[in-house]
Structure formats: C-alpha cells, structure tokens
Design a protein around this motif. Structure first.
Motif, PDB file in Angstrom:
ATOM      1  N   ALA A  30      47.494  38.086  41.173  1.00  0.00           N
ATOM      2  CA  ALA A  30      46.798  39.130  41.940  1.00  0.00           C
ATOM      3  C   ALA A  30      46.791  38.850  43.443  1.00  0.00           C
ATOM      4  O   ALA A  30      46.726  39.774  44.238  1.00  0.00           O
TER       5      ALA A  30
ATOM      6  N   GLN B  88      44.078  32.576  39.311  1.00  0.00           N
ATOM      7  CA  GLN B  88      44.599  33.205  40.523  1.00  0.00           C
ATOM      8  C   GLN B  88      44.772  32.172  41.638  1.00  0.00           C
ATOM      9  O   GLN B  88      45.725  32.211  42.392  1.00  0.00           O
TER      10      GLN B  88
ATOM     11  N   THR C   6      44.674  41.274  33.397  1.00  0.00           N
ATOM     12  CA  THR C   6      45.164  41.974  34.590  1.00  0.00           C
ATOM     13  C   THR C   6      44.420  43.290  34.760  1.00  0.00           C
ATOM     14  O   THR C   6      43.907  43.846  33.805  1.00  0.00           O
TER      15      THR C   6
ATOM     16  N   GLU D  11      44.438  36.842  35.791  1.00  0.00           N
ATOM     17  CA  GLU D  11      44.978  37.517  36.988  1.00  0.00           C
ATOM     18  C   GLU D  11      45.767  36.567  37.874  1.00  0.00           C
ATOM     19  O   GLU D  11      45.498  36.457  39.077  1.00  0.00           O
TER      20      GLU D  11
END
Ligand code: ADP
Ligand code: ADP
Length: 218
Positions: A155, A75, A184, A152
């Motif tokens: 995100a 991320q 996810t 992720e």
C-alpha cells in the motif's frame, strides 16, 4: 485440507469496538485468499486471529498448523537497519534454532526467489522501498511457514513498483506453492492476485461475499 477455520467469530476490543461480527471463513491449503474491504473493517484483526496473536470474543477458530509456522509481511518492512540484507533473513532462522548451514542455504534460496541475490551485502538504507519489501517477503518465506499473512504489504509503494511486486508475488507463489492470506483494499489487487476473495462490510466486519477468482496466470 483447511489450515484455519473460523465459525461465527466475533471480536470486541476492550474499548467496546465491535471489530468483527459472526465471521465464517476457511483458509484452504495452497490458496491465495484476498481479504478485501474498507479501512477499519477488521481485516488485520482476522489475520491476528488466524496467527493466534488474539483470541475471538465469540465463536470458534481451529488451526491445523503449528503456532510458529506463520510468516508475516507488513506494510512497513521493519528490517534491522544495522544488519545486511543477508543477515536480516539469516538471523531470524538462527534464532529459531536452524543450523548455520541450513539457514544460509534457506537465505540464498529465498533471496533468489525475490531476485535479490546480488544485494546480499547491502544494508537496508541502500535499497529502494520495493527492494526492502522484497527482503521482507524473503524473510517471511525463508523458514518455509505453513501460511504467509500479508497485511496491505504494497500500500505504501508507488504504482509501478506495486505492479512489479504483484507479478513477483504471483510467480513465487507458483514456485513455492505457499498458502497466502493477503489483506487489501484494492479491488484490482484482489482480482489480479487471488484464487479466492472474501469481501468484507464496513465495521463491524462481516463477510458479505466469497468469490472464487480465476486461477491466476503466472
Ligand atoms: P488501517 O489499518 O487503519 O486500515 P491502512 O493500513 O488501511 O490503515 O492504511 C494505511 C495508510 O493508508 C493510512 O495512512 C491510511 O490513512 C491510508 N489509507 C487508508 N485507506 C486508503 C485508501 N482507500 N486510499 C488511500 N489511502 C488510504
Ligand atoms: P483493517 O485492518 O480492516 O483496517 P483492523 O482490524 O485494523 O481493520 O481494525 C478493525 C477495527 O477495530 C477498527 O475500528 C480499529 O480501530 C479497531 N481496533 C483494532 N485494533 C484495536 C485494538 N487493539 N483496540 C481497540 N480497537 C482496535
């Protein structure tokens, strides 16, 4: 062929947390597997197990790819702020022992795949969040790993950027044939991107359903 096979895998952390219970999961060559589940259900733990960064507490895990042949996308883009976009992708290849010429060609190709050819000489702090993520993806792709693990990745991005990156990811998967495992908690993202979805329960994470998704349009 399978790239990784987990059978009856459980994971306890030293603090006593039971993160995973009795997980059976295959990673098949050239698939886009989404691990879908709530926060804290053990999705990142599964990625670390597949990558060999952690060992299962019980059960078996077999891998058919070389230990170094994994690309990670997190991320947080974790780019080197003092290095230009080109060097952020180039230096890891050089550290891995690639020749200057081969590494430079791989960088050009990877940056073209994510549409950043024109930004080779920019520094990370000159880029938007979505562009930094594209650099991270290029960095993961450039060594042509057997497997790309994405935790992720989108995100933290705004919705419009996320939709663009979803489409970019579909396209570059078609162009490269990369095998991707994507974590996810977005049902939309799992359904839109993946060829297969493993749905996880809350902690301790178990696989509660496996869904063969439509072949994605790209
Ligand atoms: P974790 O590794 O604990 O699961 P995540 O990577 O899922 O953390 O979450 C990253 C950030 O997003 C954290 O700040 C977390 O609080 C937040 N977050 C987690 N779940 C959701 C959600 N369903 N919707 C919005 N934000 C979330
Ligand atoms: P997810 O990625 O689905 O959010 P994680 O795999 O990060 O879930 O974590 C699963 C559970 O294990 C969580 O309850 C988390 O707090 C715990 N956990 C993760 N890593 C560690 C660790 N190194 N030590 C102790 N507990 C951990």
């Amino acid at each position: 062929p399978q790239l990784a096979q987990l059978r009856g895998v459980s994971k306890f952390y030293e603090n006593g947390v039971e993160a995973l219970r009795d997980v059976d999961l295959d990673v098949r060559a050239e698939e886009f597997l989404a691990l879908l589940g709530p926060s804290g259900c053990g999705k990142s733990t599964i990625l670390r197990l597949i990558a060999g960064l952690e060992a299962p507490s019980a059960g078996t895990l077999t891998r058919s790819f070389a230990a170094g042949s994994v690309g990670f996308v997190f991320q947080e883009p974790t780019l080197m702020p003092w290095a230009k976009v080109f060097d952020n992708v180039f230096l890891p290849l050089r550290l891995a022992g690639q020749s200057r010429g081969k590494a430079a060609a791989a960088v050009e190709q990877a940056l073209a795949l994510v549409g950043l050819e024109a930004f080779q000489n920019a520094f990370p702090n000159e880029l938007s969040g979505g562009m930094k993520m594209r650099v991270s993806i290029a960095r993961a792709l450039a060594p042509r790993p057997s497997l790309i693990l994405m935790d992720e990745p989108f995100a933290a991005l705004d919705e419009i950027t996320r939709f663009q990156l979803n489409d970019d990811l579909l396209r570059l998967r078609h162009e490269t044939g990369a095998t991707i495992v994507f974590v996810t908690h977005s049902i939309f993202e799992a359904a839109y991107l993946s060829t297969r979805i493993a749905v996880m329960s809350p902690r301790p994470g178990r696989i509660v359903a496996e869904i063969d998704a439509e072949a994605p349009r790209g």
